[in-house]
Write a protein that holds these residues in place. Structure first.
Motif, PDB file in Angstrom:
ATOM      1  N   ILE A 274       1.412  86.870 -27.025  1.00  0.00           N
ATOM      2  CA  ILE A 274       0.937  85.896 -26.766  1.00  0.00           C
ATOM      3  C   ILE A 274       1.913  84.588 -27.860  1.00  0.00           C
ATOM      4  O   ILE A 274       1.308  83.723 -27.080  1.00  0.00           O
ATOM      5  N   THR A 275       2.039  85.117 -29.045  1.00  0.00           N
ATOM      6  CA  THR A 275       3.111  84.134 -29.393  1.00  0.00           C
ATOM      7  C   THR A 275       4.550  83.954 -28.803  1.00  0.00           C
ATOM      8  O   THR A 275       4.685  82.559 -28.344  1.00  0.00           O
ATOM      9  N   ILE A 276       5.097  84.914 -27.886  1.00  0.00           N
ATOM     10  CA  ILE A 276       6.321  84.656 -27.015  1.00  0.00           C
ATOM     11  C   ILE A 276       5.762  83.331 -26.149  1.00  0.00           C
ATOM     12  O   ILE A 276       5.981  82.315 -25.617  1.00  0.00           O
ATOM     13  N   LEU A 277       4.670  83.431 -25.011  1.00  0.00           N
ATOM     14  CA  LEU A 277       4.141  82.885 -24.159  1.00  0.00           C
ATOM     15  C   LEU A 277       3.698  81.793 -25.069  1.00  0.00           C
ATOM     16  O   LEU A 277       4.067  80.491 -23.876  1.00  0.00           O
ATOM     17  N   GLY A 278       3.021  80.730 -25.284  1.00  0.00           N
ATOM     18  CA  GLY A 278       2.975  80.122 -26.723  1.00  0.00           C
ATOM     19  C   GLY A 278       4.424  79.020 -26.374  1.00  0.00           C
ATOM     20  O   GLY A 278       4.480  77.856 -25.790  1.00  0.00           O
ATOM     21  N   GLU A 279       5.170  79.531 -27.505  1.00  0.00           N
ATOM     22  CA  GLU A 279       6.196  79.609 -27.134  1.00  0.00           C
ATOM     23  C   GLU A 279       6.680  78.771 -26.034  1.00  0.00           C
ATOM     24  O   GLU A 279       7.174  77.543 -25.780  1.00  0.00           O
ATOM     25  N   LYS A 280       6.746  78.986 -24.453  1.00  0.00           N
ATOM     26  CA  LYS A 280       7.045  79.113 -23.674  1.00  0.00           C
ATOM     27  C   LYS A 280       6.352  77.907 -23.521  1.00  0.00           C
ATOM     28  O   LYS A 280       7.241  77.351 -21.989  1.00  0.00           O
ATOM     29  N   LEU A 281       5.114  78.014 -23.247  1.00  0.00           N
ATOM     30  CA  LEU A 281       4.454  76.703 -22.641  1.00  0.00           C
ATOM     31  C   LEU A 281       4.226  75.680 -23.183  1.00  0.00           C
ATOM     32  O   LEU A 281       3.824  75.144 -23.213  1.00  0.00           O
ATOM     33  N   GLY A 282       5.090  75.684 -24.997  1.00  0.00           N
ATOM     34  CA  GLY A 282       5.381  74.850 -25.819  1.00  0.00           C
ATOM     35  C   GLY A 282       4.183  73.902 -26.701  1.00  0.00           C
ATOM     36  O   GLY A 282       4.097  73.103 -26.853  1.00  0.00           O
ATOM     37  N   ILE A 283       3.132  75.815 -26.729  1.00  0.00           N
ATOM     38  CA  ILE A 283       1.999  75.463 -27.317  1.00  0.00           C
ATOM     39  C   ILE A 283       2.224  75.621 -28.670  1.00  0.00           C
ATOM     40  O   ILE A 283       2.373  75.210 -30.057  1.00  0.00           O
ATOM     41  N   THR A 284       3.851  76.747 -28.843  1.00  0.00           N
ATOM     42  CA  THR A 284       3.560  77.768 -29.837  1.00  0.00           C
ATOM     43  C   THR A 284       4.664  76.810 -30.170  1.00  0.00           C
ATOM     44  O   THR A 284       5.950  76.544 -29.508  1.00  0.00           O
ATOM     45  N   LYS A 285       4.695  76.675 -31.966  1.00  0.00           N
ATOM     46  CA  LYS A 285       6.004  75.711 -32.465  1.00  0.00           C
ATOM     47  C   LYS A 285       7.619  76.509 -32.154  1.00  0.00           C
ATOM     48  O   LYS A 285       7.685  77.947 -32.287  1.00  0.00           O
ATOM     49  N   THR A 286       8.079  76.156 -31.442  1.00  0.00           N
ATOM     50  CA  THR A 286       9.820  77.255 -31.900  1.00  0.00           C
ATOM     51  C   THR A 286       9.970  78.105 -32.881  1.00  0.00           C
ATOM     52  O   THR A 286      10.217  77.584 -33.877  1.00  0.00           O
ATOM     53  N   GLY A 287       9.939  79.280 -32.800  1.00  0.00           N
ATOM     54  CA  GLY A 287      10.806  80.588 -33.891  1.00  0.00           C
ATOM     55  C   GLY A 287       9.611  80.813 -34.071  1.00  0.00           C
ATOM     56  O   GLY A 287       9.936  81.874 -35.007  1.00  0.00           O
TER      57      GLY A 287
END
Length: 354
Positions: A274-287
């Protein structure tokens, strides 16, 4: 001795954390329970290790205990087992005004707690958790439930214990896999709420060094959960953040009929994915997914599985957190902060998992 208080008005209760407290359990129970009869509900694994010891401890404090034992394993957290537990409790002579002890890991706590919430229309119970996962998470907050063939914890209630007694010494008989599984829930608390705690866990050399500070770790997890539950007992708002990694994780558990992964292992995969997905969706800070991966690998927890996504999506549609066709997915904004994203059932496949 570490003592925490969960403030829920008339449903408030204390959590006691101390090495060796198990031997004094009767003393703590006597603080609120003045009758004699107690029924201990546990599973075959815990009973073989500690069942007779608990009964002896209770007898030494003047109680008259009986014991109800069911087969260990998530696959037994169902209505067939529950019915047998009900019948054994009734046959033991226990009545509504007596006390039930849920003595075991998450499966025992969930099933025994649900039994307490429903038998005789409700009887008092306490939690004595014996696994790391139960000590840091499932024994606190009052969620009790059983599984059905359609999914995990689909039938349950919110029913607070009168007390939670946590003895880290009981963890010594766990196999390493179970301890690592519990660390997944520990890591969750840092990820969703406390960046400093997350970094503290990340800086530990290994599982062994973390276990040396386990009382501190258990206390911090229980502190975080207490704060959340006090604000949102019934899981209608803030408490949803405790489900980080769980929507995917529960679906993975169900996909493999609870046989391939422990609960913590499945949640570990869910948190990373879900963290990888969050990064892809621009929700989670990259890295941030790299940090999640690093900490999960440190504690030798799985991070991925080649699961059939179509099947997972269908399972998620049956999740208990599906409210009127809407699922709340918990994403990290960054370590220590989360964002709840509502996703309609029909959007899960094309909007989230592709």
């Amino acid at each position: 001795m570490e003592k925490l208080h969960i403030n829920l008005d008339e449903k408030s209760y204390d959590i006691f954390i101390e090495r060796g407290i198990f031997e004094e359990v009767g003393k703590y129970i006597s603080k609120f329970y003045k009758k004699k009869k107690i029924v201990v509900v546990t599973d075959t694994n815990v009973d073989s290790l500690y069942g007779d010891m608990l009964l002896k401890n209770l007898e030494n404090s003047g109680y008259v205990p009986s014991k109800v034992v069911f087969d260990a394993g998530e696959e037994n957290k169902n209505f067939d087992t529950l019915t047998k537990v009900y019948e054994k409790i009734i046959d033991s002579g226990i009545k509504r005004g007596d006390l039930l002890i849920a003595f075991g890991g998450g499966v025992v706590g969930d099933l025994a707690g649900f039994a307490a919430s429903t038998i005789y229309r409700g009887m008092d119970f306490i939690q004595i958790p014996t696994t790391l996962l139960a000590q840091v998470d499932s024994s606190v907050g009052g969620k009790v439930a059983v599984d059905t063939t359609r999914g995990k914890n689909l039938v349950g209630s919110f029913y607070q214990p009168k007390m939670v007694i946590i003895d880290p010494e009981l963890l010594k008989t766990l196999d390493e896999r179970e301890v690592r599984s519990g660390m997944a829930e520990v890591i969750k608390y840092g990820a969703i709420y406390d960046n400093e705690f997350f970094n503290y866990l990340l800086e530990k050399e290994d599982l062994k060094s973390s276990m040396e500070d386990i009382e501190k770790i258990i206390k911090r997890c229980c502190e975080i959960k207490a704060k959340i539950v006090e604000v949102d007992e019934l899981d209608l708002g803030l408490r949803m953040i405790l489900n980080f990694g769980h929507t995917l994780g529960h679906a993975i558990e169900k996909y493999y009929d609870y046989t391939k992964y422990t609960h913590g292992e499945a949640i570990s995969i869910g948190m990373y994915e879900i963290t990888i997905l969050g990064e892809k969706l621009g929700i989670t800070k990259t890295g941030e997914s790299k940090k999640i991966k690093e900490i999960l690998k440190k504690y030798e927890l799985p991070i991925e599985d080649k699961v059939n996504l179509g099947d997972l999506i269908e399972i998620m549609k049956s999740d208990k957190k599906n409210i009127s066709g809407i699922l709340n997915f918990i994403f990290l904004s960054e370590i220590g902060k989360v964002e709840v994203k509502k996703v309609a059932e029909e959007e899960i496949g094309n909007k989230l998992l592709k």
